[in-house]
Design a protein around this motif. Structure first.
Motif, PDB file in Angstrom:
ATOM      1  N   HIS A 281      61.006   3.366   7.790  1.00 26.79           N
ATOM      2  CA  HIS A 281      60.477   2.906   9.076  1.00 26.79           C
ATOM      3  C   HIS A 281      59.112   3.363   9.507  1.00 26.79           C
ATOM      4  CE1 HIS A 281      64.426   1.287   9.361  1.00 26.79           C
ATOM      5  NE2 HIS A 281      63.994   0.555  10.357  1.00 26.79           N
TER       6      HIS A 281
ATOM      7  N   CYS B 185      67.986   3.475   7.998  1.00 31.06           N
ATOM      8  CA  CYS B 185      68.448   2.268   7.313  1.00 31.06           C
ATOM      9  C   CYS B 185      68.379   2.361   5.787  1.00 31.06           C
ATOM     10  CB  CYS B 185      67.710   1.023   7.800  1.00 31.06           C
ATOM     11  SG  CYS B 185      67.849   0.782   9.581  1.00 31.06           S
TER      12      CYS B 185
ATOM     13  N   GLY C 106      66.812  -7.879  14.719  1.00 29.61           N
ATOM     14  CA  GLY C 106      67.904  -7.049  14.217  1.00 29.61           C
ATOM     15  C   GLY C 106      68.223  -7.184  12.745  1.00 29.61           C
TER      16      GLY C 106
ATOM     17  N   GLY D 269      61.846  -7.075  12.881  1.00 30.19           N
ATOM     18  CA  GLY D 269      62.854  -6.405  12.070  1.00 30.19           C
ATOM     19  C   GLY D 269      63.341  -7.244  10.911  1.00 30.19           C
ATOM     20  N   CYS D 270      64.618  -7.069  10.580  1.00 28.58           N
ATOM     21  CA  CYS D 270      65.150  -7.782   9.431  1.00 28.58           C
ATOM     22  C   CYS D 270      65.323  -9.269   9.725  1.00 28.58           C
ATOM     23  CB  CYS D 270      66.460  -7.155   8.972  1.00 28.58           C
ATOM     24  SG  CYS D 270      66.184  -5.568   8.146  1.00 28.58           S
TER      25      CYS D 270
ATOM     26  N   SER E 287      72.948  -1.472  13.346  1.00 22.59           N
ATOM     27  CA  SER E 287      72.544  -0.073  13.554  1.00 22.59           C
ATOM     28  C   SER E 287      72.664   0.346  15.019  1.00 22.59           C
ATOM     29  CB  SER E 287      71.110   0.142  13.049  1.00 22.59           C
ATOM     30  OG  SER E 287      70.195   0.160  14.119  1.00 22.59           O
TER      31      SER E 287
HETATM   32 NI1  NFS Z   1      65.808  -2.553  12.901  1.00 23.32          NI
HETATM   33 FE1  NFS Z   1      64.330  -1.971  11.012  1.00 23.32          FE
HETATM   34 FE2  NFS Z   1      66.534  -3.809   9.624  1.00 23.32          FE
HETATM   35 FE3  NFS Z   1      68.163  -3.196  11.488  1.00 23.32          FE
HETATM   36 FE4  NFS Z   1      67.188  -1.381  10.012  1.00 23.32          FE
HETATM   37  S1  NFS Z   1      65.255  -2.110   9.163  1.00 23.32           S
HETATM   38  S2  NFS Z   1      64.473  -0.808  12.695  1.00 23.32           S
HETATM   39  S3  NFS Z   1      67.669  -1.303  12.282  1.00 23.32           S
HETATM   40  S4  NFS Z   1      68.416  -2.941   9.385  1.00 23.32           S
HETATM   41  S5  NFS Z   1      66.475  -4.572  11.729  1.00 23.32           S
END
Ligand code: NFS
Ligand code: SF4
Length: 623
Positions: A261, A335, A442, A472-473, A549
């Motif tokens: 991150h 993550c 997310g 994000g994802c 998460s």
């Molecule tokens: Ni956000 Fe980004 Fe992905 Fe979820 Fe993890 S990487 S900080 S927590 S899994 S979107």
């Protein structure tokens, strides 16, 4: 047992899952299947381990225990557990922010070797926001004063946090009336832990209100500070092109994956990959060059600022290793699956952990400190390069799939694309060409077919003329599905399509990593302020179709507290309490002007968002 097609909608993912099966390699999906059926007490949120008289659990059928040993009811236990999730999520974002500010401070003191100020405009605009006079001072002096002011936000005892001033006045007054204005970032998180200790806060509503406040300390505090400081250090993202999916891995170059991150590390890795000495070494080792690719939000950070390609979303981290073509998997925090340790052991991949806070089984520790950032990054990339000859060509299989994308839509870049003010977007919304704004964010979650929720929800929204902003994802998933290119406008309704064509932008705008959801708050505030309304009056809705998460729980708390209705695609562990569930899905609306909904089906979720958007349009007198 799920087939590879049931596990993911993405062909690259499917083919790597097949490879894993053929090679007898275990993935997150196999471990998920071994967990089934998952514990229903946990799913409902009705187990408590907060003291050692427990563990306690409530019988959801009303036949056994209806209270924990101390007398805590299902309502209390569910609310407390949820508050702890919010605390963990807010802590993750905010502690990331703290490290960014500490690097910034060291940089201002000339002690963070290779870091500098790439976003000068942001430095001065932020300094003036924090009341720091820049006249007659060097950039570094201003940066130093700003760093101290930002650090104060973490340890402050009395609020409100200064970033909250960016929110519309009506919103801030509401927070103050409810007593949920965030005071200090650390204070709110510590108070979550205190309140949830045995025998402290035992009223579900009272507990949840503090959850909202803690969420706000993340969204309008930690996350926002992380975004701001990273923009000063590394530059505010601007539109650019790149590529995503496992196919970005190179068959003939050294592949270095940055996963986690914090851009503090990955920025340096990206830089060192161009170091002539390392490129020379790569050549010597028989490689055609050095290819850096990202996973998760570290990937989003380098993608947004440098156009560095992204190899995948959260659920693709293991699959990247399974290609057999990754020389180093370099991780920092959050993550990152601990399974990577044994997995990388099955391939030649070096698993390198870098954060003083985070280690994993089977890693090579190469701890990263600002003072020697470039040197360490170089050492890491060198390790990867030297590992290239160990690549076992028989085990290498890189999927072909890679997809173009257009990224880099910071709030500043969006306003610039609109010609300097939100007015054209507001006109498009008022005229009905654009129905509203959907914020879709997310994670991935094995409980949902990989990317199915993300891609279908977003497609459905743009088809109905809702402009989508993403982080994000979800952003990576959308990119993989080809939704982040201007040409994707053909999938949009006619109104949105026209706007995208006129501005040459995609119908889905990638605004960054998960801490960059703060950019969405800033954009929403800019629109609300220029209309003279609250954020909760805007035709906007949010969603996290595949969230997993604790950070996502904190995000949910601050997005809803900021006035945006939010649909969750996976069920949070709250259903064991009628009171908590109904407060989150209904009651909150009357308190904070927005609430949650839970809907795993992305088409139904899109309908709920559209309905909310229509309702808000009507209330504003728009057709
Ligand atoms: Ni956000 Fe980004 Fe992905 Fe979820 Fe993890 S990487 S900080 S927590 S899994 S979107
Ligand atoms: Fe059980 Fe109460 Fe202790 Fe929780 S705090 S473990 S409910 S006794």
């Amino acid at each position: 047992k799920l087939t590879v097609f049931e596990k993911s909608i993405d062909p690259a993912t499917q083919s790597m899952l097949e490879k894993a099966e053929n090679e007898g390699i275990e993935t997150v999906w196999d471990r998920y299947e071994k967990q089934l059926p998952q514990c229903s007490f946990g799913q409902l949120g009705i187990c408590c381990r907060n003291c050692n008289m427990g563990p306690c659990r409530i019988d959801p059928f009303g036949e056994g225990a209806d209270k924990g040993i101390c007398g805590a009811t299902a309502d209390i236990i569910v609310a407390r557990n949820l508050l702890r999730m919010i605390a963990a999520g807010a802590a993750a974002h905010s502690d990331h922010a703290r490290d960014a500010v500490l690097t910034f401070k060291k940089m201002s003191e000339g002690e963070a070797g290779s870091y500098g100020i790439k976003g000068e405009a942001k430095l001065f605009s932020l300094a003036s926001e924090y009341g720091i006079l820049a006249e007659g001072k060097s950039r570094e002096e201003v940066a130093g004063e700003l760093a101290n002011a930002l650090l104060t936000e973490f340890g402050k005892q009395n609020g409100p946090l200064l970033c909250t001033r960016r929110a519309p006045g009506s919103r801030r007054r509401l927070w103050a009336e409810l007593g949920i204005e965030p005071r200090g970032i650390d204070r709110e998180i510590v108070e979550c832990m205190h309140r949830t200790h045995m025998g402290v806060d035992n009223d579900a509503t009272h507990i949840l209100l503090h959850g909202l406040r803690t969420g706000l300390s993340d969204g309008w505090g930690g996350s926002m500070i992380a975004t701001d400081v990273q923009d000063i250090l590394f530059g505010t993202p601007e539109p650019k092109k790149s590529t995503v999916n496992l196919g970005v891995l190179s068959p003939d170059k050294v592949n270095v994956i940055v996963h986690g991150h914090e851009p503090i590390l990955s920025e340096m890795i990206v830089e060192t990959a161009e170091d002539p000495e390392l490129l020379g070494l790569a050549k010597e080792k028989g490689a055609a060059g050095i290819n850096v690719a990202g996973i998760c939000c570290t990937g989003n950070e380098t993608l947004m600022r440098h156009g560095t390609p992204i190899a995948g979303t959260f659920l693709q981290q293991e699959l990247a290793v399974i290609t057999g073509a990754v020389e180093a998997m370099v991780v920092d925090v959050q993550c990152i699956m601990p399974s990577l340790g044994s997995l990388t052991g099955c391939y030649h991949t070096k698993f390198i952990s870098t954060s003083p806070k985070a280690d994993f089984p089977g890693t090579l520790r190469m701890e990263f400190h600002e003072e020697k950032a470039y040197e360490t990054a170089k050492e890491i990339v060198k390790t990867a390069v030297e590992n290239f000859p160990n690549r076992n060509l028989e085990k290498v299989n890189i999927p072909e799939e890679k997809q173009e994308c257009m990224v880099g839509f910071s709030a500043e870049a969006i306003l610039k694309a609109l010609g300097g003010s939100p007015a054209p977007l507001i006109e498009a919304i008022a005229g009905g060409a654009v129905k509203g704004i959907g914020a879709v964010v997310g994670c991935n979650n094995v409980k949902i077919q990989h990317n199915y929720g993300h891609v279908n929800l977003v497609k459905e929204l743009i088809r109905n003329n809702v402009l989508v902003v993403t982080t994000g994802c979800n952003a990576i998933a959308c990119a993989e599905a080809g939704l982040l290119v201007p040409e994707a406008a053909v999938l949009a309704g006619n109104g949105l399509k026209g706007i995208c064509e006129a501005l040459d932008i995609p119908p889905v705008l990638h605004m960054g990593s998960c801490v960059d959801i703060s950019r969405i708050l800033v954009l929403a505030s800019a629109i609300a302020n220029s209309l003279g309304v609250d954020i909760s009056d805007l035709p906007a809705a949010g969603a996290a179709p595949e969230w997993m998460s604790e950070k996502a729980v904190s995000i949910g708390a601050y997005v809803v507290s900021s006035g945006v209705f939010t649909v969750l695609g996976t069920v949070p562990p709250v259903l064991g309490s009628q009171a908590v569930t109904s407060l989150l899905t209904k009651g909150l609306d009357g308190v904070i002007g927005a609430s949650f909904a839970v809907e795993p089906d992305p088409f139904k979720a899109a309908d709920m968002m559209l309905e909310r958007i229509e309702g808000k349009r009507k209330a504003l007198g728009l057709k």
